[in-house]
Motif scaffolding. Structure first.
Motif, PDB file in Angstrom:
ATOM      1  N   ALA A   1       0.686  -0.909   0.198  1.00 35.93           N
ATOM      2  CA  ALA A   1       0.236   0.193   0.168  1.00 35.93           C
ATOM      3  C   ALA A   1       0.834   1.493   0.241  1.00 35.93           C
ATOM      4  O   ALA A   1       0.337   2.305  -0.453  1.00 35.93           O
ATOM      5  N   ARG A   2       1.905   1.517   0.449  1.00 28.83           N
ATOM      6  CA  ARG A   2       3.285   2.409   1.041  1.00 28.83           C
ATOM      7  C   ARG A   2       1.931   3.969   0.995  1.00 28.83           C
ATOM      8  O   ARG A   2       2.751   4.419   0.815  1.00 28.83           O
ATOM      9  N   ARG A   3       1.299   3.396   2.434  1.00 28.94           N
ATOM     10  CA  ARG A   3       0.708   4.316   3.031  1.00 28.94           C
ATOM     11  C   ARG A   3       1.990   5.503   4.162  1.00 28.94           C
ATOM     12  O   ARG A   3       2.394   4.754   4.546  1.00 28.94           O
ATOM     13  N   VAL A   4       1.527   6.299   3.516  1.00 29.89           N
ATOM     14  CA  VAL A   4       2.236   7.499   4.620  1.00 29.89           C
ATOM     15  C   VAL A   4       1.109   8.303   5.112  1.00 29.89           C
ATOM     16  O   VAL A   4       0.848   8.560   4.704  1.00 29.89           O
ATOM     17  N   GLY A   5       2.048   8.756   6.586  1.00 28.51           N
ATOM     18  CA  GLY A   5       0.952   9.728   6.735  1.00 28.51           C
ATOM     19  C   GLY A   5       1.387  11.510   7.336  1.00 28.51           C
ATOM     20  O   GLY A   5       1.915  11.491   8.026  1.00 28.51           O
ATOM     21  N   LEU A   6       1.610  12.129   6.161  1.00 31.28           N
ATOM     22  CA  LEU A   6       1.711  13.976   6.130  1.00 31.28           C
ATOM     23  C   LEU A   6       1.046  14.385   7.334  1.00 31.28           C
ATOM     24  O   LEU A   6       0.090  14.067   6.535  1.00 31.28           O
TER      25      LEU A   6
ATOM     26  N   PHE B   1       1.898   1.996  -6.138  1.00 29.09           N
ATOM     27  CA  PHE B   1       1.876   0.966  -5.257  1.00 29.09           C
ATOM     28  C   PHE B   1       1.603  -0.288  -5.523  1.00 29.09           C
ATOM     29  O   PHE B   1       0.383  -0.547  -6.282  1.00 29.09           O
ATOM     30  N   ALA B   2       1.520  -1.061  -4.565  1.00 32.74           N
ATOM     31  CA  ALA B   2       1.540  -2.384  -5.538  1.00 32.74           C
ATOM     32  C   ALA B   2       0.203  -2.735  -5.575  1.00 32.74           C
ATOM     33  O   ALA B   2      -0.388  -3.782  -6.469  1.00 32.74           O
ATOM     34  N   ASP B   3      -0.677  -2.596  -4.897  1.00 37.18           N
ATOM     35  CA  ASP B   3      -2.653  -2.539  -4.369  1.00 37.18           C
ATOM     36  C   ASP B   3      -2.735  -2.192  -5.005  1.00 37.18           C
ATOM     37  O   ASP B   3      -4.039  -1.451  -4.944  1.00 37.18           O
ATOM     38  N   PHE B   4      -2.658  -0.749  -5.692  1.00 34.88           N
ATOM     39  CA  PHE B   4      -3.533  -0.234  -7.192  1.00 34.88           C
ATOM     40  C   PHE B   4      -3.536  -0.448  -7.922  1.00 34.88           C
ATOM     41  O   PHE B   4      -3.419  -1.567  -8.805  1.00 34.88           O
ATOM     42  N   ARG B   5      -5.630  -0.173  -8.340  1.00 40.42           N
ATOM     43  CA  ARG B   5      -6.199  -0.396  -9.250  1.00 40.42           C
ATOM     44  C   ARG B   5      -6.442   0.705  -9.744  1.00 40.42           C
ATOM     45  O   ARG B   5      -7.140   1.244  -9.022  1.00 40.42           O
ATOM     46  N   ARG B   6      -6.736   0.866 -11.214  1.00 35.75           N
ATOM     47  CA  ARG B   6      -6.837   2.270 -11.884  1.00 35.75           C
ATOM     48  C   ARG B   6      -8.279   2.662 -10.854  1.00 35.75           C
ATOM     49  O   ARG B   6      -8.438   3.958 -10.401  1.00 35.75           O
ATOM     50  N   GLU B   7      -9.213   1.569 -12.025  1.00 33.57           N
ATOM     51  CA  GLU B   7     -10.953   1.960 -11.422  1.00 33.57           C
ATOM     52  C   GLU B   7     -11.526   2.426 -10.354  1.00 33.57           C
ATOM     53  O   GLU B   7     -12.040   3.436  -9.863  1.00 33.57           O
ATOM     54  N   PRO B   8     -11.219   0.903  -9.052  1.00 40.66           N
ATOM     55  CA  PRO B   8     -11.514   0.760  -7.992  1.00 40.66           C
ATOM     56  C   PRO B   8     -11.354   2.709  -7.757  1.00 40.66           C
ATOM     57  O   PRO B   8     -11.606   3.100  -6.180  1.00 40.66           O
ATOM     58  N   PHE B   9      -9.305   2.246  -7.874  1.00 46.42           N
ATOM     59  CA  PHE B   9      -9.125   3.779  -6.336  1.00 46.42           C
ATOM     60  C   PHE B   9      -9.332   4.972  -6.910  1.00 46.42           C
ATOM     61  O   PHE B   9      -9.923   5.400  -6.134  1.00 46.42           O
ATOM     62  N   LEU B  10      -9.430   5.586  -8.332  1.00 46.17           N
ATOM     63  CA  LEU B  10     -10.116   6.291  -9.044  1.00 46.17           C
ATOM     64  C   LEU B  10     -11.845   6.235  -8.585  1.00 46.17           C
ATOM     65  O   LEU B  10     -12.607   8.124  -8.192  1.00 46.17           O
TER      66      LEU B  10
ATOM     67  N   ILE C   1      -0.404   6.708  -9.100  1.00 48.29           N
ATOM     68  CA  ILE C   1       0.734   6.947  -7.909  1.00 48.29           C
ATOM     69  C   ILE C   1       1.356   6.560  -6.491  1.00 48.29           C
ATOM     70  O   ILE C   1       0.720   4.722  -6.878  1.00 48.29           O
ATOM     71  N   ARG C   2       2.285   6.330  -6.131  1.00 49.28           N
ATOM     72  CA  ARG C   2       2.580   5.972  -5.558  1.00 49.28           C
ATOM     73  C   ARG C   2       2.384   5.804  -3.852  1.00 49.28           C
ATOM     74  O   ARG C   2       2.657   4.438  -3.606  1.00 49.28           O
ATOM     75  N   ASN C   3       1.230   6.327  -3.706  1.00 45.21           N
ATOM     76  CA  ASN C   3       1.363   5.821  -2.533  1.00 45.21           C
ATOM     77  C   ASN C   3      -0.454   5.604  -1.826  1.00 45.21           C
ATOM     78  O   ASN C   3      -1.428   6.612  -2.642  1.00 45.21           O
ATOM     79  N   SER C   4      -1.251   4.930  -1.542  1.00 41.86           N
ATOM     80  CA  SER C   4      -2.390   5.078  -1.532  1.00 41.86           C
ATOM     81  C   SER C   4      -3.349   5.489  -0.603  1.00 41.86           C
ATOM     82  O   SER C   4      -3.834   6.575  -0.916  1.00 41.86           O
ATOM     83  N   HIS C   5      -2.008   6.248   0.606  1.00 37.82           N
ATOM     84  CA  HIS C   5      -3.161   7.559   1.552  1.00 37.82           C
ATOM     85  C   HIS C   5      -1.683   8.179   1.908  1.00 37.82           C
ATOM     86  O   HIS C   5      -0.140   8.058   2.026  1.00 37.82           O
TER      87      HIS C   5
END
Length: 598
Positions: free
Chosen positions: A359-364, A414-423, A444-448
């Protein structure tokens, strides 16, 4: 803004030496920043020196405050994680499963990480176990085991790590969970939160009975069954009802526990899952210990905060303003720094590495918001303060997403990126078209990307800027912190913006006219500030609503309903009464001669 020595307060010097200094070779905080910048730039395959300089630029002067584990561990070579906290795996409802989960939590805490657990999968007390026929002792009893483990790990000198425990509002042991911390000696290493559903909030509003149920309870424990979405299950499962009680009774019990002990907090779990950018591939039932990062099993939080207080030009003047160009540059560099942390860190468990990198979540996040408002002459809680906070967080959010899209043009999404459902995620759909188009074209590099943490210790390190989005606690106060020998040390504090104002006016006391402290704010002001920021935060927000000890219960009891109605993902309360509130204490305030305090 006048230049200041980096560590110019007793508490900052103490914290650096006790927590963040990597041995005698580091002569000052600048050497710590250089260590971190160098270690995280090594992740880059090209332009390493350039990125090291960019990272160092945002670290110097405390413009960006990485999470404490990053500052303490990056580049030291020690076998520690750079990530503040984790949510652990689903606890299997068996003795083997419970103690396997305990072992994994101990290993994670041994490496310096805090842990979050959902205990909803454990069968209620008094019911028979499936395999042995023995009588279950219930989830709260096993939380006592975790609490002892945490105390034991810390007694061995391991860096302090907190724990979060959650329990579903339908669980038959929910009342025991709600009341658990009314005894101040119990579960001292845990934060507690109830997983509150939309259905429960409707039942409270409509004064309906509320079912307490659990999947697959034996028939002898009651005949009625219902279907519920349950933590640890892929979807709705058949649950046997143990009993019903009025929903308002449970809501009242929850409010009274918060009033008396400050816990548990609440997590509006349906909203959390509905707004999750990864709604299509994960379900969430727990958060990190402070609640700002809802995570799936084995997920990790990678945190850092932009120190807004160091980005103000001409403070306390008619020309006072936030340097928005510098803010945009810091945001973009901070996203890349945090993304590199995910590759530089050690993970206590292989499952954590897998989850974090998929997921490559980060929290800025941000810190120093209240100090910035004071420097700009804006009272915290006013309409102007809400407008400023909303606009600032929107800018950070959009710049963070742009930065993550830019990274995805040179590194994989990120590995779990799926274009349509993410958008199709609600948060992403609310972003401007140019950002959604960028995601569609480049990924996109990061899910969050956004989370607002308490940022307590690192805000103290940065000169006692107001922490996170909290109001200023007091102009002057005293803070109790652990000393090097384990004993506590009480140190004086002056708020960063107040100290700057006094220095500019050659004063040793007094406060600016616009100062508003936590004790001055009504409930609505706390909730309003959190609410205007939430639309631009894809993880969540850690915000504590402080109540005076003298508030009556009737005025307190509606806090969770107000938080839910404002669209928040969670709510934490604190009423300084009894033994509580002793870590941070207001100092005696000077009397203002002739009313001249500003």
């Amino acid at each position: 803004m006048p230049a200041e020595p980096p560590l110019d307060t007793p508490v900052a010097r103490h914290l650096w030496q006790a927590r963040y200094r990597a041995g005698a070779a580091e002569s000052g905080i600048d050497t710590s920043w250089r260590r971190v910048a160098h270690a995280l730039a090594r992740i880059e395959t090209a332009r390493r020196e350039e990125w090291e300089n960019h990272f160092l630029d945002i670290l110097q002067g405390f413009r960006f405050l990485p999470g404490g584990r990053i500052l303490a561990g990056a580049g030291t070579g020690e076998d520690v994680t750079l990530l503040n906290c984790f949510v652990m795996g689903t606890i299997d409802d068996s003795v083997i499963g419970i103690f396997r989960a305990l072992e994994r939590g101990a290993l994670t805490m041994q490496h310096g990480g805090g842990v979050g657990y959902d205990f909803s999968t454990l069968r209620p007390s008094g019911f028979r176990a499936r395999k042995t026929g023995g009588i279950a002792s219930g989830p709260v009893s096993f939380m006592d085991v975790w609490d002892t483990m945490c105390a034991t790990i810390q007694s061995a000198g391991v860096r302090r790590g907190a724990m979060m425990a959650t329990l579903h509002c339908n669980h038959p042991d929910i009342l025991a969970f709600v009341d658990a911390k009314r005894d101040p000696r119990r579960l001292r290493h845990f934060n507690l939160s109830v997983l509150v559903t939309d259905a429960f909030m409707r039942a409270v509003a409509q004064d309906e009975p509320w079912p307490l149920a659990f999947p697959d309870l034996p028939d002898g424990n009651g005949g009625e069954t219902i279907w519920l979405d349950w933590p640890g299950e892929a979807g709705a499962v058949r649950c046997r009802v143990a009993r019903r009680l009025p929903a308002r009774d449970l809501a009242d019990r929850l409010a009274r526990a918060g009033y008396e002990s400050g816990e548990p907090g609440v997590l509006f779990i349906d909203r959390i899952n509905r707004m999750n950018n990864l709604w299509y591939c994960e379900r969430i039932a727990a958060t990190n210990p402070c609640g700002e990062v809802p995570l799936p099993p084995y997920g990790a939080c990678c945190l850092g905060s932009i120190n807004l207080a160091r980005l103000v030009r001409d403070p306390f003047s008619l020309q006072a303003r936030l340097d928005t160009d510098r803010l945009a540059a810091v945001t973009a560099t901070a996203v890349r720094l945090l993304d590199n942390v995910l590759d530089a860190t050690r993970f206590p468990l292989a499952q954590q590495r897998h989850a974090a990198r998929r997921a490559r979540r980060v929290g800025l996040g941000i810190t120093g918001l209240a100090d910035v408002l004071l420097m700009l002459g804006i009272r915290y809680g006013s309409d102007a303060s809400l407008e400023f906070a909303h606009g600032t967080m929107r800018a950070i959010c959009l710049d963070a997403y742009r930065a993550s899209i830019a990274i995805a043009r040179e590194k994989p999404s990120f590995a779990d990126f799926r274009r349509e459902p993410f958008l199709g995620a609600p948060f992403v759909q609310a972003l401007p078209a140019e950002i959604r188009d960028g995601i569609a074209r480049h990924g996109i590099r990061n899910s969050h990307l956004l989370a607002i943490a308490p940022a307590g210790s690192i805000s103290l390190l940065a000169g006692n800027v107001s922490s996170g989005i909290e109001p200023i606690f007091a102009a002057d106060s005293r803070r109790t912190v652990p000393g090097p020998d384990g004993a506590t040390v009480t140190l004086p504090l002056t708020d960063y913006a107040v100290r700057l104002w006094r220095a500019m006016h050659d004063r040793s006391d007094g406060v600016p006219d616009a100062l508003v402290t936590a004790a001055d704010l009504p409930l609505e002001a706390h909730l309003a500030m959190q609410a205007v920021l939430q639309p631009w935060v894809d993880n969540a927000i850690s915000k504590t609503i402080n109540f005076p000890a003298a508030i009556d219960f009737a005025a307190f009891s509606g806090v969770y309903r107000h938080a839910y109605d404002k669209g928040l993902k969670g709510c934490t309360v604190f009423r300084a009464a009894g033994e509580r509130g002793s870590v941070l204490m207001p100092a005696a305030q000077p009397t203002c001669d002739g009313g001249d305090c500003g």
